[in-house]
Design an enzyme around this catalytic site. Structure first.
Site, short mmCIF file in Angstrom:
data_model
loop_
_atom_site.label_atom_id
_atom_site.label_comp_id
_atom_site.label_asym_id
_atom_site.label_seq_id
_atom_site.Cartn_x
_atom_site.Cartn_y
_atom_site.Cartn_z
N THR A 161 48.58 -26.78 -40.56
CA THR A 161 48.32 -26.51 -39.13
C THR A 161 47.93 -27.84 -38.49
OG1 THR A 161 46.09 -25.77 -39.72
CG2 THR A 161 47.75 -24.08 -39.38
N LYS A 187 45.95 -26.14 -47.83
CA LYS A 187 45.98 -26.55 -46.44
C LYS A 187 44.57 -26.38 -45.89
CE LYS A 187 46.01 -24.62 -43.00
NZ LYS A 187 44.90 -24.34 -42.00
N THR A 198 37.89 -21.13 -48.97
CA THR A 198 37.60 -22.14 -47.96
C THR A 198 38.79 -22.42 -47.08
OG1 THR A 198 36.24 -23.18 -49.68
CG2 THR A 198 36.51 -24.38 -47.66
N GLU A 284 39.49 -32.36 -39.51
CA GLU A 284 39.98 -32.58 -38.14
C GLU A 284 39.25 -33.74 -37.47
OE1 GLU A 284 41.60 -28.17 -36.91
OE2 GLU A 284 39.57 -28.71 -36.36
N ASN A 410 39.77 -29.41 -31.02
CA ASN A 410 39.36 -28.02 -30.91
C ASN A 410 39.08 -27.57 -29.50
OD1 ASN A 410 39.08 -26.74 -33.74
ND2 ASN A 410 38.26 -28.79 -33.99
#
Length: 415
Positions: A161, A187, A198, A284, A410
């Protein structure tokens, strides 16, 4: 034990495929489906029926694929032969979610001529958006037709993603002189926090081992790998680790604890620990991998709790982004860890490829060079060494720094 290429296809009898089916169309005008896009759905299978084990998220909100996979494994007696997984849509919090996840299993079962209960299904992506089944109906025959023993990368990229890199790892090992292989793919970049599972993680092996011992091994190794990983403190709704073993290596089946079982667990740890490290480094917006090693603990649980407490601290993560040796944030995180130990015996060092700086001795700060500390923290891999000096147990936890980019990613993840 030796590293080998191949990820989920490294072990004998496993083949994979991946394709783009358009589960979520790119936000562009005049979308052209003929243009090559990143894979968003994959399939992998074993040549023979596998013993299987799995662990799932402890979030009370669970994605429909988890509910269906759990039911399938219960019905099949913990047997599986195929896994289908998609990205871009989590199929979570949808009224028709279970129906869609079950349909994905039916589609695979029909193409492979197997019972649908032998199919594991997983999804990752945006929560609360209806999963379009039509693109998947068109994709499954293609996936089945294109299955191949060397297409692990096609599958590993399909589950990404916000990941920036694919995550695969595999090893060879011996059981009673017989060569066995175990490999996996994962992933995960955000919404990652200890509370297993997780992320989406898939592991395959050609070792012969019973489903009961598979589950035991997975549950034990999860505790010291994936459950010691945190990127942002959010436990996902779709977390799952599945482990499949087809026995094609030809070793005598492992049915109880002993030397052979310990060897299998060592291989499983090697793969899961390396995948965990990859997940942490690709958090991220992350610019630094944080690896916290807690030693000198009175017991394993204390070591795990302390190490996890440090990598979960937003204040410490931000300090590492700023390359600021603010060691007080380490002590603060150790201090609120839910474990019993004497803080006045604790030592802390910060370490990287550029050297080591001691910042705390016996629970108190000591003088150190800010210039040397800044150099140490300029690396993209930082190690936090904590010695409780109160026993012989140790544990490692993995995380990443907290950057401006995490908020950017985000802030508009859905739109």
């Amino acid at each position: 034990m030796k590293y080998v290429d191949g990820g989920i296809c490294a072990a004998k009898g496993f083949k994979a495929s991946g394709t783009y089916c358009g589960i979520k169309k790119p936000i562009v005008e005049n979308f052209d489906p003929s243009i090559k896009h990143k894979n968003d759905i994959c399939l992998f299978t074993s040549d023979v029926l596998c013993n299987a084990a799995a662990v799932y998220t402890q979030n009370k909100v669970k994605g429909a694929p988890i509910l269906v996979t759990k039911a399938n494994l219960e019905k099949s007696g913990n047997k599986a032969i195929a896994v289908i997984a998609n990205s871009k849509n989590a199929n979570t919090c949808n009224a028709d979610g279970v129906e869609k996840a079950d349909k994905m299993c039916e589609l695979v079962a029909k193409e492979l001529n197997i019972p649908k209960e032998q199919v594991i299904v997983a999804s990752t992506g945006v929560i609360g958006q209806v999963l379009p089944i039509e693109p998947i109906e068109k994709a499954v025959p293609i996936l089945a037709k294109e299955l191949d023993y060397g297409k692990n990368e096609e599958a590993s990229t399909a589950i990404m993603t916000t990941d920036t890199i694919k995550k695969e790892y595999a090893v060879e090992f011996e059981i009673d002189g017989v060569k066995c292989t175990l490999g996996g793919m994962a992933k995960g970049s955000g919404m990652i926090h200890p509370n297993m599972a997780t992320t989406l993680n898939f592991i395959t092996s050609d070792c012969a081992i019973s489903s009961e011992m598979l589950q035991k091994a997975l549950s034990e190794i999860v505790k010291v790998t994936y459950n010691c990983l945190s990127v942002d403190g959010d436990t996902s709704t779709n977390d799952m680790v599945s482990l499949m073993a087809n026995g094609l290596a030809g070793n005598k089946e492992i049915t109880c604890e002993g030397k052979e079982f310990d060897t299998f667990k060592d291989a499983l740890y090697e793969v899961m620990a390396n995948l965990t490290r990859m997940l942490a480094k690709d958090g991220e917006g992350a610019s630094k991998l944080l690896e916290c090693i807690c030693s000198g603990a009175p017991d394993k649980d204390t070591a795990i709790i302390v190490a996890k407490s440090v990598v979960c601290s937003s204040l410490f993560k931000a300090a590492m982004f700023g390359e600021d040796a603010n060691w007080g944030r380490v002590l603060c995180a150790i201090g609120y860890a839910d474990a019993e130990f004497d803080i006045n015996k604790v030592d802390v060092d910060l370490r990287s490829e550029y050297g080591t700086v001691e910042v705390c001795k016996n629970g108190s700060g000591i003088e150190f060079s800010e210039e040397k500390a800044a150099k140490v923290l300029s690396s993209d891999e930082i190690y936090i060494d904590i010695n409780l000096n109160q026993g012989n147990e140790n544990a490692t936890a993995w995380g990443c720094d907290l950057t401006y980019d995490y908020v950017k990613i985000n802030g508009d993840y859905r739109t």
